[in-house]
Scaffold this motif. Structure first.
Motif, short mmCIF file in Angstrom:
data_model
loop_
_atom_site.label_atom_id
_atom_site.label_comp_id
_atom_site.label_asym_id
_atom_site.label_seq_id
_atom_site.Cartn_x
_atom_site.Cartn_y
_atom_site.Cartn_z
N GLN A 1 0.82 -1.13 -0.05
CA GLN A 1 0.06 0.02 -0.17
C GLN A 1 0.73 1.23 0.00
O GLN A 1 1.93 1.08 0.58
N PHE B 1 -4.27 4.50 -4.77
CA PHE B 1 -4.46 3.61 -3.90
C PHE B 1 -4.91 4.30 -2.68
O PHE B 1 -5.24 3.85 -1.73
N LYS C 1 -7.59 1.94 -0.64
CA LYS C 1 -7.35 1.76 0.79
C LYS C 1 -6.99 0.24 1.30
O LYS C 1 -7.70 -0.30 2.14
N PHE C 2 -6.05 -0.16 0.68
CA PHE C 2 -5.60 -1.36 1.20
C PHE C 2 -5.22 -1.56 2.51
O PHE C 2 -5.21 -2.87 2.91
N GLU C 3 -4.52 -0.72 3.25
CA GLU C 3 -4.18 -0.80 4.46
C GLU C 3 -5.29 -1.11 5.50
O GLU C 3 -4.79 -1.66 6.36
#
Length: 555
Positions: free
Chosen positions: A384, A396, A400-402
């Motif tokens: 991310q 990104f 919001k892969f985090e």
């Protein structure tokens, strides 16, 4: 049988073009932007932060057919063949002479960036195809205003606008070359159909607060620089090949009688080059933004070469020899002899090395979307990108892969308070970082404020009422053990951020969906008088983030 020899030659050269690009696409290392678009293709949507979604469709379907490089580039290789066929059709040259066919391919191959878009995947690839289709359908429309030509016009305009927003300029220039188009019912119908087809993308933009407008009209703007203004024309010579560019200009000068279609070709060439030169006063203009002008340039040179001996000799003496240099560069791209600092090769090894350190742990990066995209492409690992005011927002920030990385061990890349150690040092790229199971970022916090006045003096003491809200589903700890945060005021001028510490009273923990009110106090620093942008930001190790509106002020 003799009559068909030029057709056979055309097919043979088209096949050779395909095979050369297929080999080039297979062995040329993936570029930064392509890895980003490849990631888009894995998560199809009606829009993306930087561009419309057509390029994601290309990479998606390429990935269904092939792994690796061709999984990103195969549709690019194929679509340029159709682009070439359309350009030949637009030129309207009779296929009765082998020399006419040869000159067409020589001229097309000489346009540097046009060649590049036969094996490198960017939004310009589908844009060129649909632009060629638009000009072909417009030429047909001028001859016969029927429903079929109207629908092809709509298809081409829709495709252009789903490829890149520069398609708007092409449509506008064609209308300017022939204002009576706006009085034609079937042309207006084609515009209406195009608008209907764009509704899904428009809805996506509305749902995400118009990120494309923010990126292209605001984020990319900067102060005027003579460097950007003066480098523009030399860059254009590189895009089109100096010899090909000169030939196009010469043809435009000597050709006096123009029909409506020729007027459109002239408007496109002059309009694109002039428009983006003017845009250079707002900041750096990417050289390839004018690539659509390559289509009318090729058409004009090819047509003139049929009847003009001088152009024929010019192509043989100058344009054809330039292909040797173009070919030499293309050969270098599939080798490993170029310096790695050019970022044209040597990237794969360093991301694999980083993945061997991270193993199954997600990798958090900051700064450029390019590193995060290439890491995913080469390793298939989780990653991310955390944006800040020192960089810019990207897709990104929407993904919001985090959100899936909290309470897990993650690898943080970057230098932070002596925590970081050297992870890898390969091909002139150093990765430093550390592992943590306590990820925390400030991007989901929002700060609302209202300035009573937009004029400040150096030394002023400001007390600004603010409302703070946590828009995530997790608590935010001000005094976090790894990623503590603070609220700062920021003045921005000429892309330089002046960070100002503030005092305030809020709880140590900001709970999800809770609102907190406080007076933010700070002193205006002793800085140069003039116009600035002002904002309030949460700052952590990842840098100050965009948490509040940016407004114009005067010091």
């Amino acid at each position: 049988m003799k009559k068909n020899k030029p057709l056979y030659l055309f097919i043979l050269l088209l096949l050779a073009w395909f095979l050369i690009n297929l080999i080039q696409a297979t062995f040329t290392e993936m570029t930064y932007d392509e890895a980003y678009y490849a990631l888009w293709g894995r998560m199809l949507d009606w829009g993306y932060y930087d561009h419309p979604p057509m390029i994601a469709v290309f990479t998606h379907f390429s990935s269904l057919l092939f792994p690796g490089n061709l999984g990103v580039r195969f549709f690019t290789v194929i679509i340029q063949l159709f682009t070439l066929i359309l350009i030949w059709k637009i030129a309207g040259v009779k296929m009765d002479l082998n020399k006419s066919v040869l000159r067409f391919f020589i001229i097309s191959a000489s346009v540097v960036m046009f060649c590049a878009y036969g094996f490198i995947t960017t939004p310009d690839v589908p844009l060129l195809f649909f632009a060629a289709l638009f000009l072909y359908s417009y030429k047909r429309f001028l001859k016969e205003e029927n429903i079929f030509n109207t629908l092809i016009l709509s298809l081409s305009m829709t495709g252009m606008l789903y490829s890149k927003y520069h398609g708007v300029l092409l449509i506008a220039l064609v209308i300017l070359s022939n204002p009576k188009l706006v009085l034609k019912a079937k042309f207006l119908l084609s515009l209406f159909i195009t608008l209907i087809c764009l509704i899904p993308h428009i809805r996506w933009q509305i749902q995400h607060d118009f990120p494309a407008l923010q990126y292209h009209l605001v984020d990319r703007s900067s102060a005027f620089s003579w460097k950007y203004f003066l480098e523009y024309l030399p860059n254009q010579l590189f895009v089109f090949n100096p010899f090909t560019f000169i030939a196009a200009v010469w043809v435009m000068i000597i050709k006096k009688k123009l029909n409506l279609f020729d007027r459109a070709l002239y408007f496109i060439i002059l309009g694109f080059i002039a428009f983006f030169w003017i845009m250079s006063v707002r900041g750096h203009v990417e050289p390839h933004w004018t690539i659509i002008a390559a289509i009318p340039m090729i058409v004009l040179i090819v047509r003139e070469s049929v009847v003009n001996v001088f152009i024929q000799r010019y192509i043989a003496r100058f344009v054809l020899p330039s292909l040797f240099l173009v070919t030499f560069v293309r050969v270098l791209l599939v080798t490993d002899v170029l310096p790695h600092r050019l970022a044209l090769n040597g990237k794969k090894e360093k991301y694999i090395a980083l993945h061997e350190i991270a193993k199954d742990s997600p990798v958090i990066m900051r700064g450029s979307f390019q590193h995060a995209s290439l890491y995913r492409f080469f390793t298939k690992g989780k990653t991310q990108l955390i944006s800040s005011l020192y960089t810019r927002k990207t897709q990104f920030d929407i993904w919001k892969f985090e959100d899936d990385f909290y309470d897990k061990t993650v690898l943080i890349t970057g230098d932070y308070n002596g925590r970081s150690t050297l992870l890898s040092n390969i091909n002139e790229t150093r990765f430093v970082g550390f592992f943590t199971d306590s990820l925390q970022i400030t991007n989901d916090l929002s700060i609302d404020y209202q300035l009573n006045a937009n004029n400040f003096n150096s030394g002023d003491s400001i007390a600004l009422p603010v409302r703070i809200k946590n828009n995530s589903i997790r608590d935010y700890e001000i005094h976090h053990s790894v990623f503590p945060g603070e609220i700062i005021a920021i003045f921005i001028k000429d892309d330089k951020l002046i960070e100002i510490p503030t005092t305030y009273k809020i709880p140590d923990i900001i709970y999800p969906d809770e609102e907190y009110f406080t007076d933010l106090k700070f002193n205006v620093p002793d800085i140069e008088k003039g116009k600035y942008q002002f904002t309030i930001s949460f700052k952590s190790w990842f840098g100050p983030t965009l948490n509040s509106p940016v407004v114009s002020v005067v010091i």
